[in-house]
Design a protein around this motif. Structure first.
Motif, PDB file in Angstrom:
ATOM      1  N   GLN A  37      -2.014   6.670  -1.778  1.00  8.03           N
ATOM      2  CA  GLN A  37      -0.918   6.144  -1.359  1.00  8.03           C
ATOM      3  C   GLN A  37      -0.363   5.639  -2.923  1.00  8.03           C
ATOM      4  O   GLN A  37      -0.784   5.353  -3.775  1.00  8.03           O
ATOM      5  CB  GLN A  37      -1.307   5.094  -0.245  1.00  8.03           C
ATOM      6  N   THR A  38       1.198   5.304  -2.724  1.00 10.60           N
ATOM      7  CA  THR A  38       1.490   5.162  -3.377  1.00 10.60           C
ATOM      8  C   THR A  38       2.706   3.607  -3.426  1.00 10.60           C
ATOM      9  O   THR A  38       3.026   3.750  -2.149  1.00 10.60           O
ATOM     10  CB  THR A  38       2.781   5.936  -3.915  1.00 10.60           C
ATOM     11  N   ASP A  39       2.535   2.834  -4.416  1.00 11.00           N
ATOM     12  CA  ASP A  39       4.129   1.160  -2.867  1.00 11.00           C
ATOM     13  C   ASP A  39       4.735   1.596  -3.768  1.00 11.00           C
ATOM     14  O   ASP A  39       5.284   2.174  -4.573  1.00 11.00           O
ATOM     15  CB  ASP A  39       2.832  -0.294  -3.991  1.00 11.00           C
ATOM     16  N   SER A  40       5.550   0.771  -3.365  1.00 12.61           N
ATOM     17  CA  SER A  40       6.834   0.336  -4.048  1.00 12.61           C
ATOM     18  C   SER A  40       7.239   0.746  -5.187  1.00 12.61           C
ATOM     19  O   SER A  40       8.665   0.697  -5.562  1.00 12.61           O
ATOM     20  CB  SER A  40       7.477  -0.962  -3.404  1.00 12.61           C
ATOM     21  N   SER A  41       6.488   0.202  -6.193  1.00 13.29           N
ATOM     22  CA  SER A  41       6.698   0.685  -7.493  1.00 13.29           C
ATOM     23  C   SER A  41       6.163   1.772  -8.732  1.00 13.29           C
ATOM     24  O   SER A  41       6.083   2.528  -9.204  1.00 13.29           O
ATOM     25  CB  SER A  41       5.789  -0.757  -8.306  1.00 13.29           C
ATOM     26  N   GLY A  42       5.787   2.510  -6.885  1.00 11.91           N
ATOM     27  CA  GLY A  42       5.543   3.955  -7.514  1.00 11.91           C
ATOM     28  C   GLY A  42       3.598   4.063  -8.179  1.00 11.91           C
ATOM     29  O   GLY A  42       3.307   5.272  -7.930  1.00 11.91           O
ATOM     30  N   ALA A  43       3.402   2.910  -8.044  1.00 14.97           N
ATOM     31  CA  ALA A  43       1.717   2.915  -8.355  1.00 14.97           C
ATOM     32  C   ALA A  43       1.207   3.336  -7.773  1.00 14.97           C
ATOM     33  O   ALA A  43       0.908   3.395  -6.093  1.00 14.97           O
ATOM     34  CB  ALA A  43       1.774   1.419  -9.128  1.00 14.97           C
ATOM     35  N   MET A  44       0.345   4.241  -7.739  1.00 13.59           N
ATOM     36  CA  MET A  44      -0.660   4.706  -7.149  1.00 13.59           C
ATOM     37  C   MET A  44      -2.162   3.465  -6.654  1.00 13.59           C
ATOM     38  O   MET A  44      -2.754   2.871  -7.695  1.00 13.59           O
ATOM     39  CB  MET A  44      -1.430   5.820  -8.080  1.00 13.59           C
ATOM     40  N   GLU A  45      -2.927   3.255  -5.425  1.00 14.31           N
ATOM     41  CA  GLU A  45      -3.304   2.749  -4.685  1.00 14.31           C
ATOM     42  C   GLU A  45      -4.851   4.269  -4.235  1.00 14.31           C
ATOM     43  O   GLU A  45      -4.419   4.803  -3.168  1.00 14.31           O
ATOM     44  CB  GLU A  45      -3.753   1.847  -4.110  1.00 14.31           C
ATOM     45  N   ALA A  46      -6.238   3.982  -4.254  1.00 11.42           N
ATOM     46  CA  ALA A  46      -7.091   4.578  -4.259  1.00 11.42           C
ATOM     47  C   ALA A  46      -7.148   4.506  -2.076  1.00 11.42           C
ATOM     48  O   ALA A  46      -7.619   3.296  -2.508  1.00 11.42           O
ATOM     49  CB  ALA A  46      -8.574   4.370  -5.191  1.00 11.42           C
ATOM     50  N   ALA A  47      -7.094   4.969  -1.937  1.00 11.77           N
ATOM     51  CA  ALA A  47      -7.306   5.013  -0.331  1.00 11.77           C
ATOM     52  C   ALA A  47      -6.946   5.990   0.492  1.00 11.77           C
ATOM     53  O   ALA A  47      -6.528   7.557   0.036  1.00 11.77           O
ATOM     54  CB  ALA A  47      -6.169   3.896  -0.116  1.00 11.77           C
ATOM     55  N   PHE A  48      -7.375   6.438   1.867  1.00 11.40           N
ATOM     56  CA  PHE A  48      -7.652   7.583   2.527  1.00 11.40           C
ATOM     57  C   PHE A  48      -6.792   7.123   3.681  1.00 11.40           C
ATOM     58  O   PHE A  48      -6.783   7.315   4.271  1.00 11.40           O
ATOM     59  CB  PHE A  48      -8.944   7.785   2.504  1.00 11.40           C
ATOM     60  N   VAL A  49      -5.417   7.253   3.140  1.00 12.75           N
ATOM     61  CA  VAL A  49      -4.513   8.571   4.382  1.00 12.75           C
ATOM     62  C   VAL A  49      -4.131   8.890   4.425  1.00 12.75           C
ATOM     63  O   VAL A  49      -3.646   9.679   3.580  1.00 12.75           O
ATOM     64  CB  VAL A  49      -3.149   6.695   3.430  1.00 12.75           C
ATOM     65  N   TRP A  50      -2.563   9.099   5.192  1.00 12.62           N
ATOM     66  CA  TRP A  50      -1.696  10.024   4.511  1.00 12.62           C
ATOM     67  C   TRP A  50      -0.426  10.343   5.020  1.00 12.62           C
ATOM     68  O   TRP A  50       0.123  10.950   5.316  1.00 12.62           O
ATOM     69  CB  TRP A  50      -2.239  11.410   6.966  1.00 12.62           C
ATOM     70  N   GLN A  51      -0.180   9.039   4.351  1.00 12.69           N
ATOM     71  CA  GLN A  51       1.492   9.062   4.241  1.00 12.69           C
ATOM     72  C   GLN A  51       1.740  10.206   3.337  1.00 12.69           C
ATOM     73  O   GLN A  51       2.487   9.936   3.186  1.00 12.69           O
ATOM     74  CB  GLN A  51       1.282   7.471   2.482  1.00 12.69           C
ATOM     75  N   GLN A  52       1.579  10.666   2.141  1.00 12.60           N
ATOM     76  CA  GLN A  52       1.950  12.131   1.692  1.00 12.60           C
ATOM     77  C   GLN A  52       2.568  12.860   2.114  1.00 12.60           C
ATOM     78  O   GLN A  52       3.107  13.590   2.186  1.00 12.60           O
ATOM     79  CB  GLN A  52       0.961  12.507   0.597  1.00 12.60           C
ATOM     80  N   TYR A  53       1.475  13.131   3.441  1.00  8.47           N
ATOM     81  CA  TYR A  53       0.973  14.607   4.001  1.00  8.47           C
ATOM     82  C   TYR A  53       2.541  14.038   5.041  1.00  8.47           C
ATOM     83  O   TYR A  53       3.499  14.871   6.058  1.00  8.47           O
ATOM     84  CB  TYR A  53       0.356  15.069   4.644  1.00  8.47           C
ATOM     85  N   GLY A  54       2.486  13.034   5.499  1.00  4.99           N
ATOM     86  CA  GLY A  54       3.331  12.498   6.610  1.00  4.99           C
ATOM     87  C   GLY A  54       4.771  12.674   6.306  1.00  4.99           C
ATOM     88  O   GLY A  54       5.905  12.831   6.689  1.00  4.99           O
ATOM     89  N   ARG A  55       5.078  12.660   4.920  1.00  2.00           N
ATOM     90  CA  ARG A  55       6.386  11.789   3.841  1.00  2.00           C
ATOM     91  C   ARG A  55       6.691  13.326   3.939  1.00  2.00           C
ATOM     92  O   ARG A  55       7.946  14.599   4.379  1.00  2.00           O
ATOM     93  CB  ARG A  55       5.789  11.356   2.873  1.00  2.00           C
ATOM     94  N   PHE A  56       6.749  14.461   3.406  1.00  2.71           N
ATOM     95  CA  PHE A  56       6.430  15.944   3.822  1.00  2.71           C
ATOM     96  C   PHE A  56       6.914  16.765   5.245  1.00  2.71           C
ATOM     97  O   PHE A  56       7.685  17.480   4.586  1.00  2.71           O
ATOM     98  CB  PHE A  56       4.990  17.080   3.005  1.00  2.71           C
ATOM     99  N   PHE A  57       6.023  16.358   5.959  1.00  2.00           N
ATOM    100  CA  PHE A  57       6.263  17.025   8.097  1.00  2.00           C
ATOM    101  C   PHE A  57       7.147  16.587   7.817  1.00  2.00           C
ATOM    102  O   PHE A  57       7.417  16.901   9.093  1.00  2.00           O
ATOM    103  CB  PHE A  57       4.954  17.133   7.864  1.00  2.00           C
ATOM    104  N   THR A  58       7.627  15.061   7.937  1.00  2.00           N
ATOM    105  CA  THR A  58       8.763  14.775   8.355  1.00  2.00           C
ATOM    106  C   THR A  58       9.829  14.658   7.661  1.00  2.00           C
ATOM    107  O   THR A  58      11.378  14.359   8.381  1.00  2.00           O
ATOM    108  CB  THR A  58       8.320  13.050   8.507  1.00  2.00           C
ATOM    109  N   ASP A  59      10.248  15.943   6.187  1.00  2.00           N
ATOM    110  CA  ASP A  59      11.586  15.197   6.207  1.00  2.00           C
ATOM    111  C   ASP A  59      12.168  16.883   6.072  1.00  2.00           C
ATOM    112  O   ASP A  59      11.527  17.820   5.058  1.00  2.00           O
ATOM    113  CB  ASP A  59      11.213  15.500   4.213  1.00  2.00           C
ATOM    114  N   PRO A  60      13.085  17.354   6.251  1.00  2.00           N
ATOM    115  CA  PRO A  60      13.811  18.674   6.973  1.00  2.00           C
ATOM    116  C   PRO A  60      14.102  18.924   4.900  1.00  2.00           C
ATOM    117  O   PRO A  60      13.667  20.408   5.408  1.00  2.00           O
ATOM    118  CB  PRO A  60      14.566  18.128   7.673  1.00  2.00           C
ATOM    119  N   PHE A  61      14.369  17.683   4.098  1.00  2.00           N
ATOM    120  CA  PHE A  61      14.406  18.949   2.957  1.00  2.00           C
ATOM    121  C   PHE A  61      12.865  19.626   2.214  1.00  2.00           C
ATOM    122  O   PHE A  61      13.088  20.583   1.879  1.00  2.00           O
ATOM    123  CB  PHE A  61      14.866  17.947   2.070  1.00  2.00           C
ATOM    124  N   TYR A  62      11.903  18.839   2.276  1.00  2.77           N
ATOM    125  CA  TYR A  62      11.127  19.480   1.938  1.00  2.77           C
ATOM    126  C   TYR A  62      10.193  20.769   2.950  1.00  2.77           C
ATOM    127  O   TYR A  62       9.867  21.853   2.484  1.00  2.77           O
ATOM    128  CB  TYR A  62       9.678  18.448   1.571  1.00  2.77           C
TER     129      TYR A  62
END
Length: 285
Positions: A37-62
């Motif tokens: 996952q990434t925080d507000s500053s864009g830094a990476m944090e080791a975690a098992f989350v679906w944040q990136q996939y959720g962002r992709f499939f909920t954005d019509p642009f992508y």
């Protein structure tokens, strides 16, 4: 100990080790990174989350970008199949003394850098390019066509890049075909058209499958041509992954996009093979 190891494993070991190091491990790292996952500053944090996939499939642009990438891949594969089959068929039926020269001419573009070839297409497809100047000169159009930085221009350039791969795959199948089967069909009264549709084409099906899958797979992940010919106006998955990695430094999101692109490629190619081989998902031949 070595006597118990089958000889073929000893021969396979170097290739398997290289495959593991340069393919399996990087893909595993890519998959793992996509769950960071990434925080507000864009830094990476080791975690098992679906944040990136959720962002992709909920954005019509992508989602539109993914569809555009698949659409261009299918279009390029289909055009290369039509043009490549005609070329491969003609070369396979040419006289042996001419066949080698024709194969050299077909493979010659592969010896030239893709960047150089794409810069050539920029000169051809531009508003003041060779193609527009020619069409304006003969009066076929009244104003220049918008071909550069459009999906049509990307498809044209990609067909030029991928066509030799399709021709060489189809040629190897057509050249190894038993010509006696065509002669037998003709002797039984079949016309040339029927011989092609009912003998030649079915016998070359494996070459059609291999060629189209090869072209589609390369096209879907090709970067140079969409970047130069499409520019910022034609966003595809490969160019956006580069943008997320190099410019935005968002590696988790780029990794998720890479995984999605890989799964899309595997899904489309698997469905295509089942369709052409006459199999239904979950069924038998």
């Amino acid at each position: 100990m070595l006597k118990r190891i089958p000889p073929y494993w000893i021969l396979l070991a170097p290739g398997l080790i290289i495959f593991l190091l340069v393919f399996v491990l990087p893909l595993a790292r890519l998959l793992l990174l996509s769950f960071y996952q990434t925080d507000s500053s864009g830094a990476m944090e080791a975690a098992f989350v679906w944040q990136q996939y959720g962002r992709f499939f909920t954005d019509p642009f992508y989602l539109q970008m993914l569809w555009r990438s698949v659409y261009i891949g299918v279009a390029v594969s289909f055009i290369c199949l039509i043009l490549g089959y005609c070329l491969a068929y003609g070369v396979s039926r040419a006289q042996p003394k001419h066949r080698f020269l024709l194969l050299i001419l077909i493979a010659l573009p592969l010896l030239t850098s893709a960047v150089i070839r794409n810069f050539g297409w920029i000169i051809i497809l531009g508003r003041k390019g060779i193609l527009n100047q020619f069409l304006l000169g003969i009066g076929l159009i009244q104003e220049p066509l918008e071909l550069l930085y459009t999906p049509a221009g990307v498809i044209i350039a990609l067909v030029h890049v991928m066509l030799p791969y399709m021709v060489l795959v189809l040629y190897s199948v057509l050249e190894g075909m038993d010509r006696n089967l065509e002669s037998a069909a003709a002797n039984l009264g079949a016309s040339k058209t029927k011989v092609f549709w009912f003998v030649t084409l079915p016998l070359s099906k494996q070459g059609i499958i291999a060629g189209t899958l090869l072209v589609f797979s390369i096209t879907l992940s090709f970067f140079v041509t969409p970047s130069l010919i499409g520019g910022a106006k034609v966003k595809l998955m490969a160019t956006e992954i580069y943008n997320q990695t190099i410019n935005l430094l968002n590696w988790p999101y780029a990794s998720a996009m890479g995984v999605i692109l890989l799964l899309t490629m595997l899904g489309v190619t698997s469905l295509y093979r089942r369709m052409l081989s006459g199999r239904k998902p979950g069924g038998v031949v």
